[in-house]
Scaffold this active site. Structure first.
Site, PDB file in Angstrom:
ATOM      1  N   GLN A 104      -6.560   7.264  19.005  1.00  0.00           N
ATOM      2  CA  GLN A 104      -5.730   8.390  17.942  1.00  0.00           C
ATOM      3  C   GLN A 104      -4.755   7.658  17.626  1.00  0.00           C
ATOM      4  O   GLN A 104      -4.431   7.633  16.419  1.00  0.00           O
ATOM      5  CB  GLN A 104      -5.311   8.843  18.937  1.00  0.00           C
ATOM      6  CG  GLN A 104      -4.539   9.826  18.470  1.00  0.00           C
ATOM      7  CD  GLN A 104      -4.140  11.147  19.485  1.00  0.00           C
ATOM      8  OE1 GLN A 104      -3.060  11.452  20.019  1.00  0.00           O
ATOM      9  NE2 GLN A 104      -4.776  12.384  19.253  1.00  0.00           N
ATOM     10  N   GLN A 159      -1.627  -3.908   8.827  1.00  0.00           N
ATOM     11  CA  GLN A 159      -1.308  -3.578  10.233  1.00  0.00           C
ATOM     12  C   GLN A 159      -2.569  -2.701  10.983  1.00  0.00           C
ATOM     13  O   GLN A 159      -2.717  -3.392  12.129  1.00  0.00           O
ATOM     14  CB  GLN A 159      -0.288  -2.471   9.979  1.00  0.00           C
ATOM     15  CG  GLN A 159       0.406  -1.879  11.556  1.00  0.00           C
ATOM     16  CD  GLN A 159       0.831  -3.058  12.029  1.00  0.00           C
ATOM     17  OE1 GLN A 159       1.960  -3.765  11.410  1.00  0.00           O
ATOM     18  NE2 GLN A 159       1.549  -3.180  13.109  1.00  0.00           N
ATOM     19  N   LEU A 186      -5.506  -4.145  10.240  1.00  0.00           N
ATOM     20  CA  LEU A 186      -6.249  -4.989  10.755  1.00  0.00           C
ATOM     21  C   LEU A 186      -5.524  -6.584  11.903  1.00  0.00           C
ATOM     22  O   LEU A 186      -6.072  -7.525  12.468  1.00  0.00           O
ATOM     23  CB  LEU A 186      -6.593  -6.306   9.301  1.00  0.00           C
ATOM     24  CG  LEU A 186      -7.865  -5.627   8.704  1.00  0.00           C
ATOM     25  CD1 LEU A 186      -7.875  -4.380   8.457  1.00  0.00           C
ATOM     26  CD2 LEU A 186      -8.287  -6.981   7.304  1.00  0.00           C
ATOM     27  N   GLY A 230      -2.894  -8.982  13.111  1.00  0.00           N
ATOM     28  CA  GLY A 230      -2.981 -10.828  12.417  1.00  0.00           C
ATOM     29  C   GLY A 230      -3.948 -11.025  11.373  1.00  0.00           C
ATOM     30  O   GLY A 230      -3.554 -11.303  10.518  1.00  0.00           O
ATOM     31  N   GLU A 259       7.228  -0.266 -15.784  1.00  0.00           N
ATOM     32  CA  GLU A 259       7.104   0.432 -16.526  1.00  0.00           C
ATOM     33  C   GLU A 259       8.085   1.600 -16.040  1.00  0.00           C
ATOM     34  O   GLU A 259       7.924   3.007 -16.018  1.00  0.00           O
ATOM     35  CB  GLU A 259       5.454   1.405 -16.345  1.00  0.00           C
ATOM     36  CG  GLU A 259       4.374  -0.004 -16.625  1.00  0.00           C
ATOM     37  CD  GLU A 259       4.125   0.242 -18.548  1.00  0.00           C
ATOM     38  OE1 GLU A 259       5.147   0.921 -18.876  1.00  0.00           O
ATOM     39  OE2 GLU A 259       3.201  -0.306 -18.896  1.00  0.00           O
ATOM     40  N   GLY A 260       9.520   1.297 -16.195  1.00  0.00           N
ATOM     41  CA  GLY A 260      10.665   1.979 -15.287  1.00  0.00           C
ATOM     42  C   GLY A 260      10.505   1.260 -14.009  1.00  0.00           C
ATOM     43  O   GLY A 260       9.510   2.014 -13.088  1.00  0.00           O
TER      44      GLY A 260
END
Length: 393
Positions: free
Chosen positions: A279, A336, A338, A340, A363-364
């Site tokens: 979960q 995270q 995957l 390591g 682009e700002g």
């Protein structure tokens, strides 16, 4: 897994399938090595031009695809899902054509747009300067009229395709007034135009970025786009559309990272079952999916406003901010998932995370987007109601 899409026409749905196939067949096998070697895939842009992608949102009479932004952005997203450098480059090229399409004369459009939209020429957009990024009106690059020519001097920073483009849309000061800026189309071969060595970036390494130097660059006066002093208006209008391009690229990048994370979580087992069934990790993936879907929905909402001829600047800023912030979060979470392995170059998610960071900046910056949004809230009294397909109200 491919995104679920509702396209406006059968033609646009077929186009998405063609682009997905191209991305899987020709881009995916090349991307890791090209990014590692900092190799610019110029041939890919030629291919995209021949397919009509580089001119997709522009009129067919000038060699464009005549497609709404809603379609163009989803095509861009499919490219970014596989190769972000190519998607960003496509967005920048489309941005570099904006001034000519929207503000050029009919003679200028017919002379230059077919090659620009057809992929024969690759463009770059020169607005930012070393000390004038978020405040373009502070630029110091200057263009002085001498008879039938303009002479340009100055430097333009952070130029995507810098040193590799065939033409540069350059904003330069033509008067001392703060808004006294004009737009010029400068060919790559112009004497006095040069590029600094490419920036050494943490991501998008397959896309060259360089400072362009203009040292007494002489161009014919008919290469000015729009009225003298009208360049800032062109630049700001272009950025509204360009922000949607970056929002789509960020959404595609996040989708690609999510796909890798889900695939890994289905195959990796701990305590006798796939980790996607635990979960804690399943909820992380659910949040990632919600972030991608939210970014896509906001980007397409802004695109549909643009397609209706409605004001969309505020929505473009929201889309750019939401999509790029979400991309940063999704790609970080993919690393995270995957564990390591995510921190190694054996999987693409570490590259995805590095690529996402700059999308919060160009682009700002997203701080500038928040400024744009808050000012719009202070200014706008209410929003009109439009009808899809009805055109401009």
């Amino acid at each position: 897994m491919p995104a679920s899409r509702v396209m406006p026409t059968r033609e646009s749905a077929d186009l998405i399938e063609v682009v997905r196939d191209l991305a899987a067949r020709e881009l995916a096998p090349r991307v890791a090595k090209a990014e590692e070697d900092e190799d610019f895939p110029r041939d890919v842009f030629t291919t995209l031009g021949a397919m009509g992608v580089l001119g997709l949102p522009y009129p067919e009479e000038y060699g464009g695809g005549g497609q709404p932004y809603e379609v163009y952005l989803q095509v861009l997203e499919e490219i970014a899902r596989v190769w972000s450098s190519v998607a960003v480059g496509t967005s920048v090229h489309v941005l570099s054509c904006f001034g000519l399409v929207g503000f050029g004369t009919e003679e200028q459009r017919r002379a230059w747009l077919p090659d620009m939209l057809g992929g024969g020429l690759l463009g770059a957009y020169c607005l930012s300067e070393p000390h004038a990024g978020s405040d373009p009106a502070a630029m110091t690059t200057r263009a002085v009229r001498e008879g039938d020519e303009y002479v340009l001097n100055g430097a333009k920073a952070w130029t995507t395709h810098g040193g590799r483009a065939d033409f540069y849309q350059v904003m330069a000061r033509t008067s001392d007034e703060r808004t006294g800026i004009s737009c010029f189309l400068v060919p790559a071969g112009a004497e006095g135009l040069s590029a600094d060595p490419p920036e050494r970036k943490m991501g998008l390494t397959g896309s060259p970025t360089a400072t362009m130097r203009l040292d007494n660059v002489r161009i014919p006066a008919d290469r000015r786009i729009g009225e003298e002093g009208g360049g800032l208006r062109i630049a700001l209008a272009a950025l509204d559309s360009g922000r949607l391009g970056i929002a789509a690229a960020a959404t595609g990048l996040a989708q690609g990272a999510l796909d890798v994370a889900v695939d890994y979580a289905r195959q990796r087992t701990t305590f006798g079952r796939p980790i996607i069934e635990h979960q804690g990790l399943a909820f992380l993936l659910a949040d990632m999916e919600a972030a991608v879907q939210s970014a896509r929905a906001m980007t397409l909402h802004a695109a549909r406003l643009k397609d209706l001829g409605r004001p969309f600047g505020r929505e473009a800023s929201i889309a750019k901010m939401v999509a790029t912030d979400n991309a940063m979060k999704v790609t970080t979470d993919a690393v995270q998932v995957l564990g390591g392995y995510g921190y190694t170059r054996d999987f693409p998610v570490e590259r995805h995370m590095r690529e996402a960071k700059v999308m919060q900046i160009f682009e700002g910056t997203n701080q500038i987007q928040r400024l744009v949004i808050s000012r719009a809230l202070a200014r706008d009294a209410g929003a009109p109601i439009g009808v899809a397909g009805a055109g401009q109200d």
